[in-house]
Motif scaffolding. Sequence first.
Motif, PDB file in Angstrom:
ATOM      1  N   UNK A 143      45.758-119.873 -46.820  1.00 50.15           N
ATOM      2  CA  UNK A 143      47.180-120.042 -46.577  1.00 50.15           C
ATOM      3  C   UNK A 143      47.775-120.817 -47.745  1.00 50.15           C
ATOM      4  N   UNK A 144      48.864-120.314 -48.304  1.00 48.57           N
ATOM      5  CA  UNK A 144      49.521-121.039 -49.376  1.00 48.57           C
ATOM      6  C   UNK A 144      50.899-121.508 -48.916  1.00 48.57           C
ATOM      7  N   UNK A 145      51.638-122.132 -49.795  1.00 47.96           N
ATOM      8  CA  UNK A 145      52.931-122.715 -49.447  1.00 47.96           C
ATOM      9  C   UNK A 145      53.903-121.644 -48.963  1.00 47.96           C
ATOM     10  N   UNK A 146      53.887-120.480 -49.571  1.00 46.97           N
ATOM     11  CA  UNK A 146      54.790-119.399 -49.160  1.00 46.97           C
ATOM     12  C   UNK A 146      54.515-118.984 -47.721  1.00 46.97           C
ATOM     13  N   UNK A 147      53.237-118.877 -47.342  1.00 44.43           N
ATOM     14  CA  UNK A 147      52.894-118.524 -45.959  1.00 44.43           C
ATOM     15  C   UNK A 147      53.420-119.577 -44.987  1.00 44.43           C
ATOM     16  N   UNK A 148      53.305-120.847 -45.360  1.00 43.43           N
ATOM     17  CA  UNK A 148      53.783-121.927 -44.499  1.00 43.43           C
ATOM     18  C   UNK A 148      55.300-121.862 -44.358  1.00 43.43           C
TER      19      UNK A 148
ATOM     20  N   UNK B  62      60.289-120.625 -41.258  1.00 47.70           N
ATOM     21  CA  UNK B  62      61.537-119.867 -41.112  1.00 47.70           C
ATOM     22  C   UNK B  62      61.512-119.010 -39.858  1.00 47.70           C
ATOM     23  N   UNK B  63      60.355-118.435 -39.561  1.00 51.56           N
ATOM     24  CA  UNK B  63      60.222-117.611 -38.359  1.00 51.56           C
ATOM     25  C   UNK B  63      60.468-118.457 -37.105  1.00 51.56           C
ATOM     26  N   UNK B  64      59.928-119.678 -37.102  1.00 50.82           N
ATOM     27  CA  UNK B  64      60.093-120.564 -35.954  1.00 50.82           C
ATOM     28  C   UNK B  64      61.535-121.045 -35.803  1.00 50.82           C
ATOM     29  N   UNK B  65      62.219-121.298 -36.908  1.00 54.74           N
ATOM     30  CA  UNK B  65      63.587-121.811 -36.840  1.00 54.74           C
ATOM     31  C   UNK B  65      64.607-120.711 -36.604  1.00 54.74           C
ATOM     32  N   UNK B  66      64.230-119.467 -36.769  1.00 53.74           N
ATOM     33  CA  UNK B  66      65.186-118.388 -36.535  1.00 53.74           C
ATOM     34  C   UNK B  66      65.058-117.832 -35.120  1.00 53.74           C
ATOM     35  N   UNK B  67      64.718-118.698 -34.166  1.00 56.27           N
ATOM     36  CA  UNK B  67      64.599-118.318 -32.761  1.00 56.27           C
ATOM     37  C   UNK B  67      65.968-118.190 -32.117  1.00 56.27           C
ATOM     38  N   UNK B  68      66.074-118.395 -30.808  1.00 54.38           N
ATOM     39  CA  UNK B  68      67.337-118.238 -30.104  1.00 54.38           C
ATOM     40  C   UNK B  68      68.403-119.205 -30.620  1.00 54.38           C
ATOM     41  N   UNK B  69      69.626-118.709 -30.716  1.00 54.39           N
ATOM     42  CA  UNK B  69      70.737-119.529 -31.200  1.00 54.39           C
ATOM     43  C   UNK B  69      71.851-119.546 -30.158  1.00 54.39           C
ATOM     44  N   UNK B  70      72.635-120.586 -30.160  1.00 49.49           N
ATOM     45  CA  UNK B  70      73.748-120.658 -29.228  1.00 49.49           C
ATOM     46  C   UNK B  70      74.893-119.783 -29.749  1.00 49.49           C
TER      47      UNK B  70
END
Length: 54
Positions: free
Chosen positions: A30-35, A40-48
Motif C-alpha cells: 500500500x502506498x500513499x496514493x492508495x491511502x 476520499x472514498x470514506x469521506x464521500x459517503x452520505x451528505x446532507x
Amino acid sequence: MINYEEELKKFTPSLDVDDAEGAIYSRDLTDVIDILKEMLKETSGPRSEHGGLL
C-alpha cells in the motif's frame, strides 16, 4: 591507482540483492496514493441536503 574498467569486468551482482528485488516486487504494498483514495472514498459517503457530511 584503481583501474575501474578492470574492476567492472570482475563485477557480479550479489544474489541476495536479486532475491530481495523479487520479494519486493512480488508484494502488493500500500502506498500513499492508495491511502488517499481510501480516505476520499470514506469521506464521500452520505451528505446532507446542504452538501455537508452527516
